[in-house]
Design a protein around this motif. Sequence first.
Motif, PDB file in Angstrom:
ATOM      1  N   ARG A 165     -49.025   8.048  23.353  1.00  0.00           N
ATOM      2  CA  ARG A 165     -48.960   9.287  22.602  1.00  0.00           C
ATOM      3  C   ARG A 165     -47.637   9.337  21.859  1.00  0.00           C
ATOM      4  NH1 ARG A 165     -51.177  13.785  26.924  1.00  0.00           N
ATOM      5  NH2 ARG A 165     -53.352  13.112  26.952  1.00  0.00           N
ATOM      6  N   ALA A 197     -43.957  17.526  18.915  1.00  0.00           N
ATOM      7  CA  ALA A 197     -45.300  17.079  19.288  1.00  0.00           C
ATOM      8  C   ALA A 197     -45.158  15.985  20.339  1.00  0.00           C
ATOM      9  CB  ALA A 197     -46.046  16.561  18.060  1.00  0.00           C
ATOM     10  N   THR A 233     -45.984  23.743  24.910  1.00  0.00           N
ATOM     11  CA  THR A 233     -47.269  23.129  24.575  1.00  0.00           C
ATOM     12  C   THR A 233     -47.587  21.985  25.531  1.00  0.00           C
ATOM     13  OG1 THR A 233     -46.266  21.577  22.999  1.00  0.00           O
ATOM     14  CG2 THR A 233     -46.973  23.717  22.137  1.00  0.00           C
ATOM     15  N   GLU A 235     -50.367  18.700  25.658  1.00  0.00           N
ATOM     16  CA  GLU A 235     -51.433  17.942  25.018  1.00  0.00           C
ATOM     17  C   GLU A 235     -52.493  17.566  26.049  1.00  0.00           C
ATOM     18  OE1 GLU A 235     -50.086  14.551  22.908  1.00  0.00           O
ATOM     19  OE2 GLU A 235     -49.084  15.694  21.344  1.00  0.00           O
ATOM     20  N   ARG A 241     -54.205  20.830  21.907  1.00  0.00           N
ATOM     21  CA  ARG A 241     -52.977  21.277  22.566  1.00  0.00           C
ATOM     22  C   ARG A 241     -53.151  22.700  23.070  1.00  0.00           C
ATOM     23  NH1 ARG A 241     -50.778  18.763  18.075  1.00  0.00           N
ATOM     24  NH2 ARG A 241     -50.379  20.745  16.992  1.00  0.00           N
TER      25      ARG A 241
END
Length: 333
Positions: A165, A197, A233, A235, A241
């Motif tokens: 990721r 992210a 957040t 994932e 998400r």
Amino acid sequence: MLTALLPASALADERSSTLLLSVAASAEESARLEAVTRELLEPLHVLLEVKRVSRVDLAELRRASAQAYFARVWIALAESGSARLYLEHGESDRVLVRDVPGDPNNPELVREELGHILQAAVEGLKAGEEVGEPRQEALKQVAPEAPSVAAPREAPQAPPAGPKRRVRWRVGLRYEARWLGGGARFEDGPGVVFGLAAPLGFEVGGYYRRPFRLEQEPVGARFETLSLRALATLEVCCAIRLAAGVGADLVRVEPIAAAQQSVELADARWRRLAFGRLQATYGHEWRRLELQVSAGADLDLSGTSYVFQRAAGDVTVLEPLFLRPFLSLGASL
């Protein structure tokens, strides 16, 4: 008795046209070298028998083979990328020794050169030429006390890893609509988000809600909102998400008197309201952008309601929902 001899005779004939190639290298390099060698020797009608060894045994080179191969070849690939080739032609008792320097930038060149050396040697032998030097003369190039040439150690195979990721910073734009309730009211407007992210990341967003008017008797109001949100957040699968966090709304409330009403109105002022937020986002990669759809709900932790106070009793102007669903579309880099 003849039938018993036939298989052995056929085997001897086959070996007399077979080249035995022993490779001291990793399994991957051995397979690549075999592919190059087979391609170059195929037009010469020479069978190729390949085996992978841990090291080149120099003692084996010093004695003739008991099996009548057309030729025996040993190739040792060093960790530096260089290689040494030994070719023994049993019938003439001659040995060819060749060193090939390594090229770290292009290891394919080493395999190609080894293959062409071998191809030229086999062509010469099949044409009746002498290749290499007498066995004892050729092996003087290798010191008697020198150890056998070992294959490079293979790195232990790590278990296959799952897809990596990516971790990167993102900044993007969104347009969000939020349902207020209270007579089918909603507010909407653009926003900017910034975040990390990652499997476990964060997102910070700021939104401007377009002003809207609420007409009521005897008093209505005009609302204009600035929103801030800070979310953690997570994932999960399928580019989704999940996020949760807190934030605040700065709401400018301006009372408006209805027509033909004579009332005393308070001045416009800003109110600060506390919110919690739950959010789910789906992201789709397109070129350098991530296209996003987000949905969730804001939780009004302040218990907000807007009322007009008068002697005859308070009049509710707007009582928004405690749980306010929202939907947003956006794109980020």
